[in-house]
Design a protein around this motif. Structure first.
Motif, PDB file in Angstrom:
ATOM      1  N   GLU C  54       8.378  62.334 -17.967  1.00 53.95           N
ATOM      2  CA  GLU C  54       9.671  61.969 -18.524  1.00 53.95           C
ATOM      3  C   GLU C  54      10.753  62.305 -17.498  1.00 53.95           C
ATOM      4  OE1 GLU C  54      10.129  63.384 -22.591  1.00 53.95           O
ATOM      5  OE2 GLU C  54      12.285  63.623 -22.259  1.00 53.95           O
ATOM      6  N   HIS C  84       9.492  57.979  -6.985  1.00 51.65           N
ATOM      7  CA  HIS C  84       8.894  58.870  -7.984  1.00 51.65           C
ATOM      8  C   HIS C  84       8.454  58.062  -9.190  1.00 51.65           C
ATOM      9  CE1 HIS C  84       8.163  62.397 -10.469  1.00 51.65           C
ATOM     10  NE2 HIS C  84       8.492  63.184  -9.455  1.00 51.65           N
ATOM     11  N   PHE C 125      12.771  65.848 -13.834  1.00 49.99           N
ATOM     12  CA  PHE C 125      11.507  65.253 -14.287  1.00 49.99           C
ATOM     13  C   PHE C 125      10.744  66.329 -15.053  1.00 49.99           C
ATOM     14  CE2 PHE C 125      12.287  63.016 -10.218  1.00 49.99           C
ATOM     15  CZ  PHE C 125      12.125  61.695 -10.598  1.00 49.99           C
ATOM     16  N   TRP C 126       9.950  65.885 -16.034  1.00 51.78           N
ATOM     17  CA  TRP C 126       9.111  66.812 -16.793  1.00 51.78           C
ATOM     18  C   TRP C 126       7.751  66.208 -17.032  1.00 51.78           C
ATOM     19  CZ3 TRP C 126      14.120  65.486 -17.910  1.00 51.78           C
ATOM     20  CH2 TRP C 126      15.070  66.488 -17.685  1.00 51.78           C
ATOM     21  N   LYS C 127       6.740  67.053 -16.862  1.00 50.90           N
ATOM     22  CA  LYS C 127       5.348  66.611 -17.039  1.00 50.90           C
ATOM     23  C   LYS C 127       4.788  67.123 -18.353  1.00 50.90           C
ATOM     24  CE  LYS C 127       4.101  66.708 -12.150  1.00 50.90           C
ATOM     25  NZ  LYS C 127       4.159  67.756 -11.119  1.00 50.90           N
ATOM     26  N   TRP C 137       3.429  70.673 -22.502  1.00 47.16           N
ATOM     27  CA  TRP C 137       4.426  70.507 -21.445  1.00 47.16           C
ATOM     28  C   TRP C 137       4.109  71.483 -20.318  1.00 47.16           C
ATOM     29  CZ3 TRP C 137       7.869  66.653 -21.285  1.00 47.16           C
ATOM     30  CH2 TRP C 137       8.168  65.983 -22.486  1.00 47.16           C
ATOM     31  N   ASN C 141       7.107  74.520 -12.117  1.00 50.05           N
ATOM     32  CA  ASN C 141       6.434  74.108 -10.904  1.00 50.05           C
ATOM     33  C   ASN C 141       6.047  75.316 -10.072  1.00 50.05           C
ATOM     34  OD1 ASN C 141       6.000  71.352 -10.767  1.00 50.05           O
ATOM     35  ND2 ASN C 141       8.078  70.893 -10.072  1.00 50.05           N
TER      36      ASN C 141
ATOM     37  N   LYS D   6      22.665  65.529 -25.227  1.00 52.60           N
ATOM     38  CA  LYS D   6      21.297  65.053 -25.000  1.00 52.60           C
ATOM     39  C   LYS D   6      20.346  66.244 -24.915  1.00 52.60           C
ATOM     40  CE  LYS D   6      20.535  61.453 -22.224  1.00 52.60           C
ATOM     41  NZ  LYS D   6      20.505  60.080 -22.758  1.00 52.60           N
ATOM     42  N   LEU D   8      16.328  66.945 -23.677  1.00 49.74           N
ATOM     43  CA  LEU D   8      15.276  66.258 -22.919  1.00 49.74           C
ATOM     44  C   LEU D   8      13.967  67.037 -22.996  1.00 49.74           C
ATOM     45  CD1 LEU D   8      17.948  65.541 -20.465  1.00 49.74           C
ATOM     46  CD2 LEU D   8      16.283  63.718 -20.836  1.00 49.74           C
ATOM     47  N   ALA D   9      12.869  66.293 -22.815  1.00 41.08           N
ATOM     48  CA  ALA D   9      11.522  66.859 -22.719  1.00 41.08           C
ATOM     49  C   ALA D   9      11.215  67.711 -23.959  1.00 41.08           C
ATOM     50  CB  ALA D   9      11.378  67.623 -21.400  1.00 41.08           C
ATOM     51  N   SER D  10      10.750  68.937 -23.757  1.00 40.89           N
ATOM     52  CA  SER D  10      10.313  69.735 -24.912  1.00 40.89           C
ATOM     53  C   SER D  10      11.454  70.037 -25.879  1.00 40.89           C
ATOM     54  CB  SER D  10       9.660  71.041 -24.430  1.00 40.89           C
ATOM     55  OG  SER D  10      10.552  71.760 -23.612  1.00 40.89           O
ATOM     56  N   GLU D  13      11.707  67.271 -28.376  1.00 41.09           N
ATOM     57  CA  GLU D  13      10.665  67.407 -29.412  1.00 41.09           C
ATOM     58  C   GLU D  13      11.015  68.512 -30.392  1.00 41.09           C
ATOM     59  OE1 GLU D  13       6.857  67.904 -27.630  1.00 41.09           O
ATOM     60  OE2 GLU D  13       6.794  65.832 -26.921  1.00 41.09           O
ATOM     61  N   ARG D  18      16.930  63.086 -29.392  1.00 44.94           N
ATOM     62  CA  ARG D  18      17.195  63.024 -27.958  1.00 44.94           C
ATOM     63  C   ARG D  18      18.687  62.979 -27.686  1.00 44.94           C
ATOM     64  NH1 ARG D  18      13.238  62.299 -24.615  1.00 44.94           N
ATOM     65  NH2 ARG D  18      11.235  62.210 -25.680  1.00 44.94           N
ATOM     66  N   ALA D  69      23.877  67.642 -21.342  1.00 40.84           N
ATOM     67  CA  ALA D  69      22.428  67.579 -21.547  1.00 40.84           C
ATOM     68  C   ALA D  69      21.826  68.970 -21.411  1.00 40.84           C
ATOM     69  CB  ALA D  69      21.801  66.641 -20.522  1.00 40.84           C
ATOM     70  N   PHE D  71      18.054  70.909 -21.005  1.00 34.81           N
ATOM     71  CA  PHE D  71      16.639  70.641 -20.708  1.00 34.81           C
ATOM     72  C   PHE D  71      15.935  71.866 -20.144  1.00 34.81           C
ATOM     73  CE2 PHE D  71      19.375  68.470 -17.491  1.00 34.81           C
ATOM     74  CZ  PHE D  71      19.041  69.136 -16.335  1.00 34.81           C
ATOM     75  N   VAL D  74      12.550  72.020 -14.622  1.00 37.31           N
ATOM     76  CA  VAL D  74      12.011  70.720 -14.222  1.00 37.31           C
ATOM     77  C   VAL D  74      10.629  70.891 -13.586  1.00 37.31           C
ATOM     78  CG1 VAL D  74      14.345  69.831 -13.905  1.00 37.31           C
ATOM     79  CG2 VAL D  74      13.083  70.752 -11.925  1.00 37.31           C
ATOM     80  N   THR D  75       9.796  69.860 -13.748  1.00 35.56           N
ATOM     81  CA  THR D  75       8.409  69.952 -13.266  1.00 35.56           C
ATOM     82  C   THR D  75       7.957  68.644 -12.613  1.00 35.56           C
ATOM     83  OG1 THR D  75       7.635  69.345 -15.474  1.00 35.56           O
ATOM     84  CG2 THR D  75       7.785  71.697 -14.990  1.00 35.56           C
ATOM     85  N   GLY D  76       8.856  68.003 -11.892  1.00 40.94           N
ATOM     86  CA  GLY D  76       8.480  66.756 -11.231  1.00 40.94           C
ATOM     87  C   GLY D  76       7.778  66.974  -9.908  1.00 40.94           C
TER      88      GLY D  76
END
Lengths: 144, 77, 144, 77
Positions: C54, C84, C125-127, C137, C141, D6, D8-10, D13, D18, D69, D71, D74-76
């Protein structure tokens, strides 16, 4: 692991893709670090028209295989690829490709960096440049 | 004993040959073979030496059948 | 410079080759450093079956463009590429591609490393992993 | 004033949404809007905040029309 010295031009990204398909298990490596060195059209302030790359056949392959093995021993690297051009090159031609695959990015970068630094400082290749003013041997590589 | 001597890159051009087989005294060093083959030319300080395709010191002794190579600083990559 | 967030799978080496052909002058850059991150089939000790990536649309592109510009300001880099993936991924799918082109290798490596480190620590970004035991989730990182 | 919030992600949920538009008092901070929208839930310490798609401190004041927002790390990549 693959080491190759090639007389013909090569397209580095095609080589990386082909080697991945052939040698690597999808999903096993999270990280690939790749370096490609290309012949520039300038050398210092001089325009370079062409270049001849000479090597010490036999010693080159032996030396490159040794540094690839050393990289795989020093870092948890799954695989490594080194491809180096020799013969007559034109500006824009790829000269060298080094790649390292690992589970994690720090190891992939470290191994890739090590491979190109050792190659540039120790592998027996020599460049002879064709300038407008004539021909000259490159005397020393720049530090990394 | 017999030793194969190789010159590479600018040294091959300088001496006009890439490879020569020589008779050398037992136990001779790489730099003694250089002197013998070049007629006593001074070895440039940055000259690199390989024996049987491995880097070696210029003072290392050669054995029968060895290949000794002399070359300038490398400039690949 | 090119920044892209893509919903569809991509082949990273084809992307690098295409971008070079389109954007780079042959002979101008001596060095290209590229990092590709790929979805692994393991996360810690757990087998990963699938992953959903996401992102924060709008902020992502803005942030990536900023770090690419920063890389080009901090190092003498000729060009940079960041691609990405988002959406639903399978193990072995490429997640991220970052590339930096420069006259010299030290700058290409430094810029490439900076791009991936900043992306991983700051880009939104989130995995979310699909394991055998269920969905989770990714919380953080790993450091570079 | 109107503010767009906003998650985001968890966090999307967790809160089951959102995006939500809220009426907020002038000069309200990001964390005050969080409290308003979540019914006073504690903000997890590692929560990140962006205002108009730029990272911001949680104590930063919002203006009319802002998008804020929230969140997780981050884990990209």
């Amino acid at each position: 692991m693959k080491i190759e010295v090639r007389e013909q031009p090569f397209e580095p990204w095609t080589e990386v893709a082909a080697y991945e398909r052939k040698a690597l298990k999808p999903g096993a490596c999270g990280a690939a670090a790749v370096f490609v060195g290309t012949m520039r059209d300038m050398s210092g302030d001089d325009r370079v028209q062409a270049m001849r790359l000479e090597h010490y056949a036999g010693m080159t392959e032996k030396h490159l295989a040794r540094i690839a093995e050393e990289a795989m021993r020093r870092w948890p690297v799954n695989d490594a690829l080194i491809l180096h051009r020799v013969g007559d090159l034109k500006p824009g031609d790829p000269i060298v490709l080094v790649a390292a695959w690992s589970a994690h990015r720090a190891d992939a970068f470290a191994a890739c960096r090590f491979l190109i630094e050792d190659l540039k400082s120790r592998a027996p290749f020599w460049k002879k440049e064709q300038l407008e003013a004539g021909v000259r041997w490159v005397e020393e590589n720049t530090p990394g | 004993m017999r030793v194969k001597v190789k010159f590479l890159a600018s040294l091959a051009e300088r001496f006009g040959r890439r490879e020569v087989d020589v008779n050398a005294a037992a136990g001779v060093t790489a730099e003694q073979v250089w002197a013998q083959v070049t007629g006593g030319a001074a070895m440039p300080p940055n000259t690199l030496v390989a024996i049987n395709k491995e880097y070696a010191g210029r003072g290392k002794s050669l054995a029968d059948g060895d290949e000794v190579a002399f070359f300038p600083p490398v400039t690949g990559g």
